[in-house]
Design a protein around this motif. Structure first.
Motif, PDB file in Angstrom:
ATOM      1  N   GLY A  38       1.784  -8.285 -14.734  1.00 21.24           N
ATOM      2  CA  GLY A  38       1.262  -8.680 -16.045  1.00 21.24           C
ATOM      3  C   GLY A  38       0.658  -7.521 -16.805  1.00 21.24           C
ATOM      4  O   GLY A  38       1.263  -6.464 -16.951  1.00 21.24           O
ATOM      5  N   GLN A  39      -0.571  -7.731 -17.279  1.00 24.40           N
ATOM      6  CA  GLN A  39      -1.264  -6.745 -18.114  1.00 24.40           C
ATOM      7  C   GLN A  39      -1.916  -5.642 -17.276  1.00 24.40           C
ATOM      8  O   GLN A  39      -2.470  -4.704 -17.828  1.00 24.40           O
ATOM      9  CB  GLN A  39      -2.376  -7.430 -18.929  1.00 24.40           C
ATOM     10  N   LEU A  40      -1.880  -5.770 -15.967  1.00 23.86           N
ATOM     11  CA  LEU A  40      -2.604  -4.823 -15.130  1.00 23.86           C
ATOM     12  C   LEU A  40      -1.908  -3.468 -15.091  1.00 23.86           C
ATOM     13  O   LEU A  40      -0.688  -3.370 -15.201  1.00 23.86           O
ATOM     14  CB  LEU A  40      -2.730  -5.366 -13.707  1.00 23.86           C
ATOM     15  N   ASP A  41      -2.709  -2.453 -14.917  1.00 30.62           N
ATOM     16  CA  ASP A  41      -2.185  -1.092 -14.843  1.00 30.62           C
ATOM     17  C   ASP A  41      -2.684  -0.486 -13.535  1.00 30.62           C
ATOM     18  O   ASP A  41      -3.607   0.325 -13.519  1.00 30.62           O
ATOM     19  CB  ASP A  41      -2.707  -0.313 -16.064  1.00 30.62           C
ATOM     20  N   PRO A  42      -2.101  -0.896 -12.423  1.00 29.02           N
ATOM     21  CA  PRO A  42      -2.663  -0.490 -11.128  1.00 29.02           C
ATOM     22  C   PRO A  42      -2.140   0.871 -10.660  1.00 29.02           C
ATOM     23  O   PRO A  42      -1.123   1.356 -11.137  1.00 29.02           O
ATOM     24  CB  PRO A  42      -2.136  -1.586 -10.186  1.00 29.02           C
ATOM     25  N   TRP A  43      -2.859   1.466  -9.728  1.00 28.46           N
ATOM     26  CA  TRP A  43      -2.223   2.488  -8.917  1.00 28.46           C
ATOM     27  C   TRP A  43      -1.255   1.740  -8.016  1.00 28.46           C
ATOM     28  O   TRP A  43      -1.492   0.583  -7.661  1.00 28.46           O
ATOM     29  CB  TRP A  43      -3.260   3.229  -8.068  1.00 28.46           C
ATOM     30  N   ARG A  44      -0.175   2.421  -7.663  1.00 20.08           N
ATOM     31  CA  ARG A  44       0.822   1.664  -6.901  1.00 20.08           C
ATOM     32  C   ARG A  44       1.475   2.532  -5.831  1.00 20.08           C
ATOM     33  O   ARG A  44       1.795   3.703  -6.074  1.00 20.08           O
ATOM     34  CB  ARG A  44       1.888   1.110  -7.853  1.00 20.08           C
ATOM     35  N   LEU A  45       1.644   1.932  -4.653  1.00 26.13           N
ATOM     36  CA  LEU A  45       2.505   2.529  -3.632  1.00 26.13           C
ATOM     37  C   LEU A  45       3.599   1.522  -3.337  1.00 26.13           C
ATOM     38  O   LEU A  45       3.304   0.375  -2.996  1.00 26.13           O
ATOM     39  CB  LEU A  45       1.741   2.804  -2.336  1.00 26.13           C
ATOM     40  N   THR A  46       4.837   1.953  -3.519  1.00 24.95           N
ATOM     41  CA  THR A  46       5.948   1.043  -3.262  1.00 24.95           C
ATOM     42  C   THR A  46       6.715   1.515  -2.040  1.00 24.95           C
ATOM     43  O   THR A  46       7.035   2.705  -1.913  1.00 24.95           O
ATOM     44  CB  THR A  46       6.883   0.991  -4.487  1.00 24.95           C
ATOM     45  N   PHE A  47       6.971   0.588  -1.159  1.00 26.70           N
ATOM     46  CA  PHE A  47       7.801   0.869   0.014  1.00 26.70           C
ATOM     47  C   PHE A  47       9.059   0.024  -0.112  1.00 26.70           C
ATOM     48  O   PHE A  47       8.969  -1.201  -0.202  1.00 26.70           O
ATOM     49  CB  PHE A  47       7.054   0.514   1.302  1.00 26.70           C
ATOM     50  N   VAL A  48      10.205   0.683  -0.164  1.00 25.69           N
ATOM     51  CA  VAL A  48      11.463  -0.056  -0.280  1.00 25.69           C
ATOM     52  C   VAL A  48      12.087  -0.139   1.103  1.00 25.69           C
ATOM     53  O   VAL A  48      12.367   0.887   1.725  1.00 25.69           O
ATOM     54  CB  VAL A  48      12.424   0.638  -1.262  1.00 25.69           C
ATOM     55  N   ASN A  49      12.271  -1.351   1.567  1.00 27.35           N
ATOM     56  CA  ASN A  49      12.747  -1.568   2.931  1.00 27.35           C
ATOM     57  C   ASN A  49      11.966  -0.699   3.920  1.00 27.35           C
ATOM     58  O   ASN A  49      12.533  -0.087   4.814  1.00 27.35           O
ATOM     59  CB  ASN A  49      14.250  -1.297   3.029  1.00 27.35           C
ATOM     60  N   GLY A  50      10.670  -0.640   3.705  1.00 25.26           N
ATOM     61  CA  GLY A  50       9.794   0.070   4.623  1.00 25.26           C
ATOM     62  C   GLY A  50       9.620   1.548   4.350  1.00 25.26           C
ATOM     63  O   GLY A  50       8.822   2.208   4.994  1.00 25.26           O
ATOM     64  N   ARG A  51      10.382   2.097   3.370  1.00 29.25           N
ATOM     65  CA  ARG A  51      10.269   3.535   3.094  1.00 29.25           C
ATOM     66  C   ARG A  51       9.520   3.768   1.794  1.00 29.25           C
ATOM     67  O   ARG A  51       9.792   3.115   0.783  1.00 29.25           O
ATOM     68  CB  ARG A  51      11.653   4.156   2.959  1.00 29.25           C
ATOM     69  N   PHE A  52       8.637   4.732   1.845  1.00 29.96           N
ATOM     70  CA  PHE A  52       7.846   5.067   0.667  1.00 29.96           C
ATOM     71  C   PHE A  52       8.769   5.557  -0.448  1.00 29.96           C
ATOM     72  O   PHE A  52       9.646   6.397  -0.231  1.00 29.96           O
ATOM     73  CB  PHE A  52       6.828   6.148   1.034  1.00 29.96           C
ATOM     74  N   ALA A  53       8.581   4.998  -1.640  1.00 30.88           N
ATOM     75  CA  ALA A  53       9.402   5.382  -2.789  1.00 30.88           C
ATOM     76  C   ALA A  53       8.507   5.995  -3.865  1.00 30.88           C
ATOM     77  O   ALA A  53       7.926   5.275  -4.670  1.00 30.88           O
ATOM     78  CB  ALA A  53      10.129   4.157  -3.342  1.00 30.88           C
ATOM     79  N   PRO A  54       8.400   7.344  -3.855  1.00 33.10           N
ATOM     80  CA  PRO A  54       7.471   7.999  -4.794  1.00 33.10           C
ATOM     81  C   PRO A  54       7.788   7.689  -6.252  1.00 33.10           C
ATOM     82  O   PRO A  54       6.881   7.549  -7.076  1.00 33.10           O
ATOM     83  CB  PRO A  54       7.677   9.494  -4.502  1.00 33.10           C
ATOM     84  N   GLN A  55       9.104   7.553  -6.558  1.00 28.96           N
ATOM     85  CA  GLN A  55       9.446   7.339  -7.963  1.00 28.96           C
ATOM     86  C   GLN A  55       9.032   5.949  -8.460  1.00 28.96           C
ATOM     87  O   GLN A  55       8.974   5.703  -9.660  1.00 28.96           O
ATOM     88  CB  GLN A  55      10.949   7.593  -8.202  1.00 28.96           C
ATOM     89  N   LEU A  56       8.730   5.032  -7.526  1.00 27.06           N
ATOM     90  CA  LEU A  56       8.254   3.706  -7.928  1.00 27.06           C
ATOM     91  C   LEU A  56       6.753   3.570  -7.673  1.00 27.06           C
ATOM     92  O   LEU A  56       6.217   2.468  -7.623  1.00 27.06           O
ATOM     93  CB  LEU A  56       9.003   2.613  -7.158  1.00 27.06           C
ATOM     94  N   SER A  57       6.108   4.689  -7.479  1.00 27.66           N
ATOM     95  CA  SER A  57       4.684   4.662  -7.156  1.00 27.66           C
ATOM     96  C   SER A  57       3.887   5.360  -8.250  1.00 27.66           C
ATOM     97  O   SER A  57       4.416   6.213  -8.962  1.00 27.66           O
ATOM     98  CB  SER A  57       4.433   5.327  -5.805  1.00 27.66           C
TER      99      SER A  57
END
Ligand SMILES: Nc1ncnc2c1ncn2[C@@H]1O[C@H](COP(=O)(O)OP(=O)(O)O)[C@@H](O)[C@H]1O
Ligand SMILES: [Mg+2]
Lengths: 260, 446
Positions: free
Chosen positions: B86-105
């Motif tokens: 939604g309106q939130l602007d969080p810090w984010r760490l995304t793991f895709v299938n268990g792997r860290f995805a810096p470009q989505l973080s």
């Protein structure tokens, strides 16, 4: 008995049982369009049963008789179909519904009824405008809108909320089941004024009350006394005043005798 | 050795040389010891009281590929959009299938002294800080999945706040599952450490993007939160795993004086889900609040085990879990409130309420209070029921048809839990998720 106005609701020889016990034992009643009728009667005489049968509650078995609403057989309709056709019941005991926001609920109700009538649904803005305008009818405070339906409302707030809903839904036929009970005199005046402001030529009401004091503020066209599942006596508002003076005891001796 | 154990042993030999922190002999030894311990016990069976209602035996018949390090799997535009809150602007760490995805973080603009990074990066960069990586928790013997997690942990998140830091933005940790042609197994380890008087909000989010995925994925998340004196952590746990997702999640919380931990666990997705949430009051005056909502249909199985350890006096715990179950769904609630000797002044309240909407749905609820102290105020209770008939009639009298009325009551049941979340922006996000969930509720899921 017959009304001079076109008939809104016509009940004939209505017998109703709940859990095998007969509660209504042959009720006849005709309410004309635009009229306000009062139903009085002692506790347990079947007033709420009558209201619930009109609203379509399950478990109230009609064993004989009929109810016609605007010329149509009402009994086959579900509660929601009746509501969509313009029937409204103000509950004697409004139900608390935790987690369901009052505004959200009302919007769902208004839009369900609009869809039924083939009208477009109201968006959030139009809807808020509509309900803000109706808050004044019963001097309801706006913060009740953002609370859960009836949850934690005082007795008076619950009753106001019922009449507020009626103002928003604009029914054709409203049954108000002891909307006055549990109100102090100031709240009673406000609620009665609200109800009066909703009187209209094309709207009828059945005002159920145990005490005649409500009828000091809402002047009914007719007064009926329900006793042991039957209409024992019908008359104008003087009947209510007499009940106030003499109580319900004389009903047991038979109305005709007592009337002499 | 079962087929499953054999598979794991082989997977370990292959993966070990590339696991994060592999250069550190102490860590490698710890991994191997954990694997050996797992081999002794294997997966828990029905005779294990803690796994009485939740069978993980089906896992033994699956072939799993280990999500190792390396480039993350590709993410569709739709899946990427679903990361937004939604309106939130969080810090984010995304793991895709268990792997860290810096470009989505999103890890920029962190306040001075704050560590927020993936476990892989943390272990590679700070092998010397290994001692700060606590091992399995404190609540009873380590369970099989925690051991596996220690052996295989290949990523996760690390958040360390020095004293007196208040994070203005929430931290959103997403475990995103994208469809693959194999069954994947990921083992994520998470560490959160709040210094004195810190304040933070963490949103852990299990998100399955591929409902069409025909493969069962196993996600094994193990976390530990350490709350310093006066620290305050709000922990949202949004479980929207795919219809084939198997999730085993354990989180332990250790609380110092006057700290406050609030968890909101929302289980909307998944096929087989087990949460263990354990909190312990190490010092007086702390409080925790554990809220949970599970909305289950089809053959979903969700098991929430919680344990609140009142090991110190004058602490407060409030726990409420609620569930709506349809079709053949199965819910389990097992909540232990343990009031240790000397924990006078304890205030503990626990409840579990369930709506069963189908004769085939099932719920096993076991609220437990064990009290070994005097001068305590404790209550607990559980209920299993149906939608309130009076409320249904009330709504229908206002023109809602029966299915709309039922939907509104279910929504209300869930909204009561959403209303407990402080942040209005988050409440709005959750409201949207609940509506999305209920929109397909009871539609034959596998
Ligand atoms: N749901 C019900 N189940 C059993 N008995 C009922 C039910 N509703 C009403 N009754 C009985 O029917 C009679 C009439 O009740 P009611 O219609 O509520 O009267 P009133 O509204 O005039 O006080 C009472 O004897 C009451 O006990
Ligand atoms: Mg009554």
């Amino acid at each position: 008995m017959n009304s001079k106005n076109p008939i809104m609701l016509e009940i004939k020889g209505l017998h109703v049982s709940v859990e095998g016990k007969e509660i209504l034992k042959g009720v006849d009643l005709v309410v004309g369009t635009g009229e306000v009728h009062a139903i009085m009667g002692p506790n347990g005489s079947g007033k709420s049963t009558l209201a619930n049968v009109i609203a379509g509650r399950e478990g109230y078995e009609v064993t004989a008789g009929s109810i016609r609403y605007q010329g149509q057989d009402l009994l086959p309709l579900s509660p929601e179909e009746r509501a969509q056709e313009g029937i409204f019941m103000a509950f004697q005991y409004p139900v608390e519904i935790p987690g369901v926001n009052n505004t959200y609920f009302l919007k769902a109700a208004v839009n369900a009824q609009r869809r039924h009538r083939g009208e477009s649904e109201l968006d959030a803005m139009d809807f808020m405008q509509l309900i803000r305008a109706k808050l004044d009818v019963v001097h309801m405070s706006e913060d009740l809108l953002s609370r859960s339906v009836n949850e934690g409302f005082s007795g008076g707030e619950k009753k106001r909320n019922e009449i507020f809903q009626m103002a928003v839904l604009e029914p054709k036929f409203a049954v108000l089941d002891e909307t006055d009970s549990g109100l102090d005199i100031d709240a009673l005046k406000i609620v009665a004024e609200g109800i009066n402001s909703l009187r209209a030529e094309d709207r009828s009401m059945l005002v159920i009350t145990h005490y005649q004091r409500l009828l000091d503020y809402i002047i009914p066209d007719r007064v009926h006394v329900l006793s042991d599942g039957r209409i024992a006596e019908s008359g104008d508002r003087d009947l209510a005043l007499r009940l106030e003076k003499e109580g319900y005891a004389w009903l047991r001796e038979g109305p005709t005798e007592a009337a002499q | 050795m079962s087929n499953f154990s054999g598979q794991l042993a082989a997977a370990f030999e292959r993966a070990a040389p590339a696991l994060p922190g592999h250069a550190n002999p102490a860590l490698s030894a710890r991994r191997r010891a954990a694997l050996d311990a797992f081999m002794q016990t294997g997966l828990p069976g029905p005779r294990d009281e803690r796994w009485k209602y939740t069978s993980v035996r089906a896992l033994e018949r699956r072939e799993f590929s280990l999500a190792a390090r390396g480039e993350a799997d590709p993410v569709t535009a739709d899946a990427e959009k679903s990361l937004a809150l939604g309106q939130l602007d969080p810090w984010r760490l995304t793991f895709v299938n268990g792997r860290f995805a810096p470009q989505l973080s999103v890890l920029d603009d962190l306040p001075e002294g704050v560590v927020l990074e993936s476990l892989g990066v943390f272990l590679d960069g700070h092998a010397d800080r290994l001692d700060e990586l606590p091992d399995q928790g404190f609540a009873g013997p380590s369970d099989a999945f925690a051991l596996l997690n220690t052996a295989f942990m290949h990523d996760g998140h690390v958040l360390v706040l020095p004293d007196n830091v208040r994070l203005e933005r929430p931290v959103h940790v997403v475990y995103l599952g994208m469809p693959r042609d194999v069954s994947l197994m990921s083992h994520l380890r998470n560490i959160v450490q709040l210094g004195e008087n810190c304040e933070a909000t963490i949103i852990e989010h299990w998100l399955g993007a591929g409902r069409e995925n025909e493969h069962d994925n196993l996600t094994n998340t193990v976390g530990l939160s350490l709350l310093g004196k006066g620290a305050k952590l709000t922990h949202l746990r949004l479980q929207q795993d795919s219809a084939h997702g198997v999730l085993v999640d354990r989180h332990d919380v250790i609380q110092q004086e006057a700290s406050s931990y609030t968890a909101h666990t929302f289980d909307f997705g998944g096929k087989l889900v087990r949460h263990d949430l354990n909190t312990r009051f190490e010092a007086p005056g702390a409080r925790c609040e554990l809220n949970g909502l599970y909305v289950l249909d089809g053959r979903q199985h969700v098991d929430n085990h919680t344990r609140i350890d009142h090991a110190s006096p004058d602490c407060t715990s409030k726990e409420q879990y609620k569930g709506v179950l349809n079709d053949r769904a199965h819910g389990v609630f097992d909540g232990l409130v343990l009031v240790q000797p000397g924990a006078d002044g304890t205030d503990a309240h626990q409840s579990n309420a369930n709506l069963l909407l189908s004769g085939d749905a099932e719920v096993d609820t076991k609220p437990q209070l064990e009290i070994y102290a005097d001068e305590v105020r404790c209550s607990h209770g559980a209920s299993v029921g149906q939608l309130d008939e009076d409320a249904l009639f009330y709504l229908r009298c206002r023109g809602l048809d029966e299915s709309a009325a039922r939907g509104l009551l279910m929504r209300g049941f869930g909204m009561e839990m959403i209303d407990r979340v402080d942040s209005p922006e988050l409440r709005q996000v959750l409201e949207g998720m609940l509506d999305q969930r209920l929109a397909v509720f009871g539609e034959n899921r596998p």
